[in-house]
Scaffold this motif. Sequence first.
Motif, PDB file in Angstrom:
ATOM      1  N   ASN A 243     -52.511 -24.679   6.173  1.00 24.04           N
ATOM      2  CA  ASN A 243     -52.015 -25.702   7.076  1.00 24.04           C
ATOM      3  C   ASN A 243     -51.957 -25.238   8.531  1.00 24.04           C
ATOM      4  OD1 ASN A 243     -51.553 -27.677   5.068  1.00 24.04           O
ATOM      5  ND2 ASN A 243     -49.664 -26.633   4.471  1.00 24.04           N
ATOM      6  N   ASP A 244     -52.525 -24.087   8.821  1.00 23.82           N
ATOM      7  CA  ASP A 244     -52.497 -23.545  10.181  1.00 23.82           C
ATOM      8  C   ASP A 244     -53.922 -23.201  10.602  1.00 23.82           C
ATOM      9  OD1 ASP A 244     -51.918 -22.323  12.585  1.00 23.82           O
ATOM     10  OD2 ASP A 244     -50.136 -21.301  11.813  1.00 23.82           O
ATOM     11  N   PRO A 245     -54.687 -24.181  11.072  1.00 26.77           N
ATOM     12  CA  PRO A 245     -56.105 -23.964  11.409  1.00 26.77           C
ATOM     13  C   PRO A 245     -56.366 -22.806  12.368  1.00 26.77           C
ATOM     14  CG  PRO A 245     -55.629 -26.303  11.347  1.00 26.77           C
ATOM     15  CD  PRO A 245     -54.305 -25.601  11.223  1.00 26.77           C
ATOM     16  N   PRO A 246     -55.580 -22.609  13.447  1.00 28.06           N
ATOM     17  CA  PRO A 246     -55.868 -21.474  14.338  1.00 28.06           C
ATOM     18  C   PRO A 246     -55.795 -20.124  13.618  1.00 28.06           C
ATOM     19  CG  PRO A 246     -54.441 -23.040  15.439  1.00 28.06           C
ATOM     20  CD  PRO A 246     -54.504 -23.466  14.003  1.00 28.06           C
ATOM     21  N   ILE A 247     -54.781 -19.963  12.773  1.00 29.44           N
ATOM     22  CA  ILE A 247     -54.650 -18.707  12.039  1.00 29.44           C
ATOM     23  C   ILE A 247     -55.764 -18.578  11.004  1.00 29.44           C
ATOM     24  CG2 ILE A 247     -53.158 -17.339  10.547  1.00 29.44           C
ATOM     25  CD1 ILE A 247     -52.258 -17.639  13.496  1.00 29.44           C
ATOM     26  N   ALA A 248     -56.116 -19.691  10.366  1.00 31.54           N
ATOM     27  CA  ALA A 248     -57.218 -19.671   9.400  1.00 31.54           C
ATOM     28  C   ALA A 248     -58.518 -19.277  10.078  1.00 31.54           C
ATOM     29  CB  ALA A 248     -57.352 -21.030   8.731  1.00 31.54           C
TER      30      ALA A 248
ATOM     31  N   HIS B  86     -54.577  -9.241  21.160  1.00 30.88           N
ATOM     32  CA  HIS B  86     -54.710 -10.018  22.389  1.00 30.88           C
ATOM     33  C   HIS B  86     -55.967 -10.886  22.359  1.00 30.88           C
ATOM     34  CE1 HIS B  86     -54.417 -11.051  26.624  1.00 30.88           C
ATOM     35  NE2 HIS B  86     -55.663 -10.641  26.800  1.00 30.88           N
ATOM     36  N   ALA B  87     -57.088 -10.282  21.982  1.00 37.38           N
ATOM     37  CA  ALA B  87     -58.352 -11.029  21.950  1.00 37.38           C
ATOM     38  C   ALA B  87     -58.311 -12.123  20.890  1.00 37.38           C
ATOM     39  CB  ALA B  87     -59.512 -10.079  21.694  1.00 37.38           C
ATOM     40  N   GLN B  88     -57.726 -11.825  19.734  1.00 33.95           N
ATOM     41  CA  GLN B  88     -57.642 -12.823  18.674  1.00 33.95           C
ATOM     42  C   GLN B  88     -56.777 -14.010  19.083  1.00 33.95           C
ATOM     43  OE1 GLN B  88     -56.418 -10.083  15.426  1.00 33.95           O
ATOM     44  NE2 GLN B  88     -58.041 -11.066  14.263  1.00 33.95           N
ATOM     45  N   SER B  89     -55.639 -13.723  19.671  1.00 35.65           N
ATOM     46  CA  SER B  89     -54.746 -14.812  20.082  1.00 35.65           C
ATOM     47  C   SER B  89     -55.409 -15.691  21.129  1.00 35.65           C
ATOM     48  CB  SER B  89     -53.428 -14.247  20.610  1.00 35.65           C
ATOM     49  OG  SER B  89     -53.640 -13.424  21.750  1.00 35.65           O
ATOM     50  N   GLN B  90     -56.142 -15.089  22.072  1.00 38.61           N
ATOM     51  CA  GLN B  90     -56.837 -15.870  23.082  1.00 38.61           C
ATOM     52  C   GLN B  90     -57.937 -16.725  22.470  1.00 38.61           C
ATOM     53  OE1 GLN B  90     -58.173 -13.201  26.252  1.00 38.61           O
ATOM     54  NE2 GLN B  90     -56.507 -13.964  27.530  1.00 38.61           N
ATOM     55  N   SER B  91     -58.636 -16.182  21.473  1.00 39.11           N
ATOM     56  CA  SER B  91     -59.762 -16.903  20.881  1.00 39.11           C
ATOM     57  C   SER B  91     -59.332 -18.168  20.152  1.00 39.11           C
ATOM     58  CB  SER B  91     -60.528 -15.988  19.918  1.00 39.11           C
ATOM     59  OG  SER B  91     -59.755 -15.709  18.759  1.00 39.11           O
ATOM     60  N   VAL B  92     -58.067 -18.210  19.709  1.00 40.21           N
ATOM     61  CA  VAL B  92     -57.584 -19.401  18.993  1.00 40.21           C
ATOM     62  C   VAL B  92     -56.582 -20.199  19.822  1.00 40.21           C
ATOM     63  CG1 VAL B  92     -58.010 -18.401  16.721  1.00 40.21           C
ATOM     64  CG2 VAL B  92     -55.776 -18.072  17.803  1.00 40.21           C
ATOM     65  N   GLY B  93     -56.419 -19.818  21.081  1.00 38.37           N
ATOM     66  CA  GLY B  93     -55.598 -20.604  21.992  1.00 38.37           C
ATOM     67  C   GLY B  93     -54.107 -20.469  21.796  1.00 38.37           C
ATOM     68  N   LEU B  94     -53.652 -19.286  21.373  1.00 40.09           N
ATOM     69  CA  LEU B  94     -52.218 -19.057  21.179  1.00 40.09           C
ATOM     70  C   LEU B  94     -51.765 -17.876  22.029  1.00 40.09           C
ATOM     71  CD1 LEU B  94     -51.942 -19.324  17.282  1.00 40.09           C
ATOM     72  CD2 LEU B  94     -51.300 -21.079  18.949  1.00 40.09           C
ATOM     73  N   SER B  95     -50.484 -17.874  22.366  1.00 37.28           N
ATOM     74  CA  SER B  95     -49.929 -16.697  23.029  1.00 37.28           C
ATOM     75  C   SER B  95     -49.879 -15.557  22.018  1.00 37.28           C
ATOM     76  CB  SER B  95     -48.528 -16.987  23.559  1.00 37.28           C
ATOM     77  OG  SER B  95     -47.614 -17.165  22.483  1.00 37.28           O
ATOM     78  N   ARG B  96     -49.763 -14.335  22.512  1.00 38.70           N
ATOM     79  CA  ARG B  96     -49.736 -13.182  21.615  1.00 38.70           C
ATOM     80  C   ARG B  96     -48.557 -13.269  20.655  1.00 38.70           C
ATOM     81  NH1 ARG B  96     -48.003  -8.038  20.616  1.00 38.70           N
ATOM     82  NH2 ARG B  96     -49.636  -6.480  20.215  1.00 38.70           N
TER      83      ARG B  96
END
Length: 317
Positions: A194-199, A216-226
């Motif tokens: 149920n969490d597409p960005p994390i998926a 840092h790079a992963q969080s940016q790639s899915v549009g979330l803060s760290r």
Amino acid sequence: MTTLEVDRVRLSECTLAAGSRLEVARSEHPTIHYGFAGSGTVLVEGEPPIELSAHTLVLIPARRSATIVAPYPRGGAQRTFGGGQGSAAFIPGTGSRHLVGNGEAVLRLACGSFAAVHAAGLDLFASLATPIVETFDAHDQLDQIMIYAMVELASQEVGGGPMSAALLKLLLLSLLRRSLISANPWVERFSVLNDPPIARAFAEMASKPSGQYTVHAQSQSVGLSRSAFMARFAAAFGESPMSVLRRLRMRHAAGLLSANAVSIDQVAMHSGYQSRSSFTRTFRKHYGTDPSAYRAEAKRESGFETDSTREESSVVK
């Protein structure tokens, strides 16, 4: 869930007479029990008794034994907890049908085990600590799916294994779909669905475990803060992104070692490690053995050895 893969399916139909007990052996994979007819009780060490009836599905974590208890005609299943008129140890898949006890059958169910991996890396049930219990309806037709899967396995025809795995995947997808509406606590294990960005972040790591990732790079790639990324990832998987990445890399490395196609140095590189020594330390911590020993054991189990393996083994020695 198109990336869900199911394999190592073992299924048997089990029939219990009144007062009998079926001792289901521990497995390295989750065991699944689905009631066809009648009623009984599933006992798992450290857990309260689980009532099993028609269309009830019970999924037990890996490395946990279970006892299926059939009631007496004029009593409850509780009367059989201390013993019964029949008892048998059983490994699912060792026979297509298994009968326990004498007399009229009061419980018929499917018993099995399987491995389920999401996105080529995450064992969906690896961190499952307590049994999953869900009751379906007749119109869900899960009983037919289980029966067809058992028929395919019993036939021993070409394609029977993949067909049974595909059928069991349908059953697991029904279970995962139920997780979207069920109030039972086990559904938290699948919150990543149920969490597409994390998926998306997980799918990227699973598809390329050798990549050099940072939080840092992963969080940016899915549009979330760290901080949001870390919190939501931990909520979905119960561990940090780097911990999950390490497990993905180790699973990938184990597959390469078992395939016996490249050297250990190349396995390390393809698994995201710059040095063989760093890879070996991590692999030993994860699997309790060195990569070379793991490969040798996989070779013994398959009865296959290539010239490259013999040459590498001689160098390691």
